[in-house]
Design a protein around this motif. Structure first.
Motif, PDB file in Angstrom:
ATOM      1  N   GLN A  32       2.686   5.023  -9.395  1.00 25.16           N
ATOM      2  CA  GLN A  32       1.967   4.769  -8.146  1.00 25.16           C
ATOM      3  C   GLN A  32       0.695   5.606  -8.023  1.00 25.16           C
ATOM      4  O   GLN A  32      -0.294   5.139  -7.459  1.00 25.16           O
ATOM      5  CB  GLN A  32       2.873   5.040  -6.944  1.00 25.16           C
ATOM      6  N   ILE A  33       0.703   6.815  -8.548  1.00 23.27           N
ATOM      7  CA  ILE A  33      -0.477   7.689  -8.428  1.00 23.27           C
ATOM      8  C   ILE A  33      -1.697   7.009  -9.039  1.00 23.27           C
ATOM      9  O   ILE A  33      -2.748   6.897  -8.404  1.00 23.27           O
ATOM     10  CB  ILE A  33      -0.224   9.065  -9.088  1.00 23.27           C
ATOM     11  N   ALA A  34      -1.556   6.543 -10.279  1.00 27.02           N
ATOM     12  CA  ALA A  34      -2.682   5.875 -10.947  1.00 27.02           C
ATOM     13  C   ALA A  34      -3.063   4.591 -10.220  1.00 27.02           C
ATOM     14  O   ALA A  34      -4.253   4.294 -10.051  1.00 27.02           O
ATOM     15  CB  ALA A  34      -2.332   5.580 -12.401  1.00 27.02           C
ATOM     16  N   ALA A  35      -2.072   3.832  -9.761  1.00 26.42           N
ATOM     17  CA  ALA A  35      -2.351   2.575  -9.067  1.00 26.42           C
ATOM     18  C   ALA A  35      -3.083   2.824  -7.744  1.00 26.42           C
ATOM     19  O   ALA A  35      -3.979   2.068  -7.376  1.00 26.42           O
ATOM     20  CB  ALA A  35      -1.055   1.801  -8.838  1.00 26.42           C
ATOM     21  N   LEU A  36      -2.718   3.890  -7.041  1.00 29.47           N
ATOM     22  CA  LEU A  36      -3.415   4.245  -5.808  1.00 29.47           C
ATOM     23  C   LEU A  36      -4.861   4.650  -6.099  1.00 29.47           C
ATOM     24  O   LEU A  36      -5.794   4.191  -5.439  1.00 29.47           O
ATOM     25  CB  LEU A  36      -2.686   5.380  -5.086  1.00 29.47           C
ATOM     26  N   LYS A  37      -5.034   5.503  -7.087  1.00 25.75           N
ATOM     27  CA  LYS A  37      -6.379   5.974  -7.432  1.00 25.75           C
ATOM     28  C   LYS A  37      -7.283   4.840  -7.899  1.00 25.75           C
ATOM     29  O   LYS A  37      -8.482   4.837  -7.622  1.00 25.75           O
ATOM     30  CB  LYS A  37      -6.291   7.055  -8.513  1.00 25.75           C
ATOM     31  N   ASP A  38      -6.705   3.856  -8.619  1.00 30.29           N
ATOM     32  CA  ASP A  38      -7.483   2.729  -9.124  1.00 30.29           C
ATOM     33  C   ASP A  38      -7.711   1.656  -8.063  1.00 30.29           C
ATOM     34  O   ASP A  38      -8.421   0.681  -8.314  1.00 30.29           O
ATOM     35  CB  ASP A  38      -6.766   2.074 -10.316  1.00 30.29           C
ATOM     36  N   GLY A  39      -7.083   1.803  -6.902  1.00 20.81           N
ATOM     37  CA  GLY A  39      -7.222   0.808  -5.852  1.00 20.81           C
ATOM     38  C   GLY A  39      -6.384  -0.442  -6.061  1.00 20.81           C
ATOM     39  O   GLY A  39      -6.575  -1.441  -5.370  1.00 20.81           O
ATOM     40  N   ARG A  40      -5.442  -0.412  -7.006  1.00 23.53           N
ATOM     41  CA  ARG A  40      -4.588  -1.578  -7.242  1.00 23.53           C
ATOM     42  C   ARG A  40      -3.533  -1.724  -6.150  1.00 23.53           C
ATOM     43  O   ARG A  40      -3.051  -2.825  -5.893  1.00 23.53           O
ATOM     44  CB  ARG A  40      -3.908  -1.495  -8.611  1.00 23.53           C
ATOM     45  N   ILE A  41      -3.155  -0.598  -5.523  1.00 20.64           N
ATOM     46  CA  ILE A  41      -2.250  -0.635  -4.375  1.00 20.64           C
ATOM     47  C   ILE A  41      -2.827   0.274  -3.298  1.00 20.64           C
ATOM     48  O   ILE A  41      -3.617   1.186  -3.593  1.00 20.64           O
ATOM     49  CB  ILE A  41      -0.800  -0.200  -4.735  1.00 20.64           C
ATOM     50  N   ASP A  42      -2.459   0.035  -2.062  1.00 23.42           N
ATOM     51  CA  ASP A  42      -2.922   0.862  -0.951  1.00 23.42           C
ATOM     52  C   ASP A  42      -1.858   1.853  -0.501  1.00 23.42           C
ATOM     53  O   ASP A  42      -2.170   2.836   0.174  1.00 23.42           O
ATOM     54  CB  ASP A  42      -3.301  -0.015   0.247  1.00 23.42           C
ATOM     55  N   LEU A  43      -0.621   1.578  -0.854  1.00 23.67           N
ATOM     56  CA  LEU A  43       0.497   2.340  -0.329  1.00 23.67           C
ATOM     57  C   LEU A  43       1.631   2.287  -1.332  1.00 23.67           C
ATOM     58  O   LEU A  43       1.832   1.269  -1.992  1.00 23.67           O
ATOM     59  CB  LEU A  43       0.937   1.682   0.988  1.00 23.67           C
ATOM     60  N   GLY A  44       2.364   3.388  -1.449  1.00 25.08           N
ATOM     61  CA  GLY A  44       3.522   3.402  -2.333  1.00 25.08           C
ATOM     62  C   GLY A  44       4.670   4.144  -1.686  1.00 25.08           C
ATOM     63  O   GLY A  44       4.466   5.017  -0.835  1.00 25.08           O
ATOM     64  N   PHE A  45       5.881   3.795  -2.077  1.00 18.73           N
ATOM     65  CA  PHE A  45       7.078   4.487  -1.612  1.00 18.73           C
ATOM     66  C   PHE A  45       7.855   4.921  -2.837  1.00 18.73           C
ATOM     67  O   PHE A  45       8.010   4.156  -3.792  1.00 18.73           O
ATOM     68  CB  PHE A  45       7.954   3.572  -0.749  1.00 18.73           C
ATOM     69  N   GLY A  46       8.341   6.146  -2.826  1.00 15.14           N
ATOM     70  CA  GLY A  46       9.096   6.644  -3.967  1.00 15.14           C
ATOM     71  C   GLY A  46       9.964   7.818  -3.578  1.00 15.14           C
ATOM     72  O   GLY A  46      10.058   8.192  -2.406  1.00 15.14           O
ATOM     73  N   ARG A  47      10.575   8.445  -4.586  1.00 12.65           N
ATOM     74  CA  ARG A  47      11.507   9.538  -4.364  1.00 12.65           C
ATOM     75  C   ARG A  47      11.129  10.823  -5.101  1.00 12.65           C
ATOM     76  O   ARG A  47      11.751  11.837  -4.892  1.00 12.65           O
ATOM     77  CB  ARG A  47      12.904   9.119  -4.796  1.00 12.65           C
ATOM     78  N   VAL A  48      10.139  10.764  -5.961  1.00  7.12           N
ATOM     79  CA  VAL A  48       9.794  11.929  -6.769  1.00  7.12           C
ATOM     80  C   VAL A  48       8.663  12.692  -6.101  1.00  7.12           C
ATOM     81  O   VAL A  48       7.642  12.124  -5.722  1.00  7.12           O
ATOM     82  CB  VAL A  48       9.408  11.507  -8.202  1.00  7.12           C
ATOM     83  N   ARG A  49       8.861  14.000  -5.997  1.00 12.92           N
ATOM     84  CA  ARG A  49       7.847  14.868  -5.362  1.00 12.92           C
ATOM     85  C   ARG A  49       6.753  15.175  -6.382  1.00 12.92           C
ATOM     86  O   ARG A  49       6.927  16.026  -7.238  1.00 12.92           O
ATOM     87  CB  ARG A  49       8.512  16.155  -4.876  1.00 12.92           C
ATOM     88  N   LEU A  50       5.653  14.448  -6.285  1.00 14.41           N
ATOM     89  CA  LEU A  50       4.513  14.640  -7.178  1.00 14.41           C
ATOM     90  C   LEU A  50       3.346  15.172  -6.369  1.00 14.41           C
ATOM     91  O   LEU A  50       3.283  14.988  -5.164  1.00 14.41           O
ATOM     92  CB  LEU A  50       4.133  13.317  -7.843  1.00 14.41           C
ATOM     93  N   SER A  51       2.416  15.787  -7.046  1.00 20.94           N
ATOM     94  CA  SER A  51       1.274  16.358  -6.351  1.00 20.94           C
ATOM     95  C   SER A  51      -0.016  15.895  -7.015  1.00 20.94           C
ATOM     96  O   SER A  51      -0.138  15.924  -8.241  1.00 20.94           O
ATOM     97  CB  SER A  51       1.379  17.888  -6.400  1.00 20.94           C
ATOM     98  N   ASP A  52      -0.961  15.459  -6.192  1.00 21.12           N
ATOM     99  CA  ASP A  52      -2.277  15.067  -6.676  1.00 21.12           C
ATOM    100  C   ASP A  52      -3.249  15.256  -5.515  1.00 21.12           C
ATOM    101  O   ASP A  52      -2.973  14.805  -4.405  1.00 21.12           O
ATOM    102  CB  ASP A  52      -2.261  13.601  -7.134  1.00 21.12           C
TER     103      ASP A  52
END
Length: 180
Positions: free
Chosen positions: A5-25
């Motif tokens: 989801q991080i890459a997809a958000l940054k690339d504008g392919r998605i606007d919103l994501g839901f997940g369970r892993v605590r990632l930081s960017d």
């Protein structure tokens, strides 16, 4: 998956994501919507499947632990393994599979046990039994991710809808600690 989801958000392919892993960017905002209780899936007939009260994670020490997803990493599988390590619980062996359906199939076949979010216990109820983990840290976050400084206004609308939905306290939230 959360990692993708991080890459997809940054690339504008998605606007919103839901997940369970605590990632930081630094480019991504994340809101933990709730901490969902974890449960252990046991095959029907397993000695620990007969009780209904919560079970301590230590009670599955030595059991074969089925985790998912095997890829991509980091994933929910790593969260489960970290919880075991934090609580000094050593599984007998660890079997990694790609999907929750495969994990629950292995549990039903008495290959091992599986730790999963409480909401998943509606699956395979004919041949799998579920018990809530009693350990206070046995939770999994539900995290909403979106681009930092998204000026569209859609994210604010979605946040308002989620707040409204949570305020109604639907039954599926009962095994969660709401964090926002």
């Amino acid at each position: 998956m959360s990692v993708e989801q991080i890459a997809a958000l940054k690339d504008g392919r998605i606007d919103l994501g839901f997940g369970r892993v605590r990632l930081s960017d630094p480019d991504i905002e994340r809101i933990t919507l709730r901490e969902e209780r974890l449960v252990v899936a046991f095959p029907k007939g397993h000695p620990k499947s007969l009780a209904t009260e919560p079970v301590a994670l230590s009670e599955i020490a030595g059991e074969t632990l089925v985790i998912y997803p095997s890829k991509p990493r980091p994933s929910f599988a790593d969260e489960v393994l970290a919880l075991c390590a934090d609580l000094n619980v050593e599984p007998g062996t660890v079997e990694e599979v790609r999907e929750i359906q495969t994990a629950l199939g292995l549990v039903a076949a008495a290959i091992g046990v599986c730790i999963l979010p409480a909401a998943a216990q509606r699956q395979r109820m004919d041949d799998v039994c579920y018990r809530v983990l009693s350990d206070e840290r046995a939770t999994s976050p539900v995290i909403m991710s979106y681009r930092r400084n998204d000026g569209s206004g859609r994210i604010d609308e979605i946040k308002a809808l989620i707040r409204e939905m949570y305020a109604e306290n639907p039954p599926w939230l009962r095994l969660s600690n709401i964090t926002w």
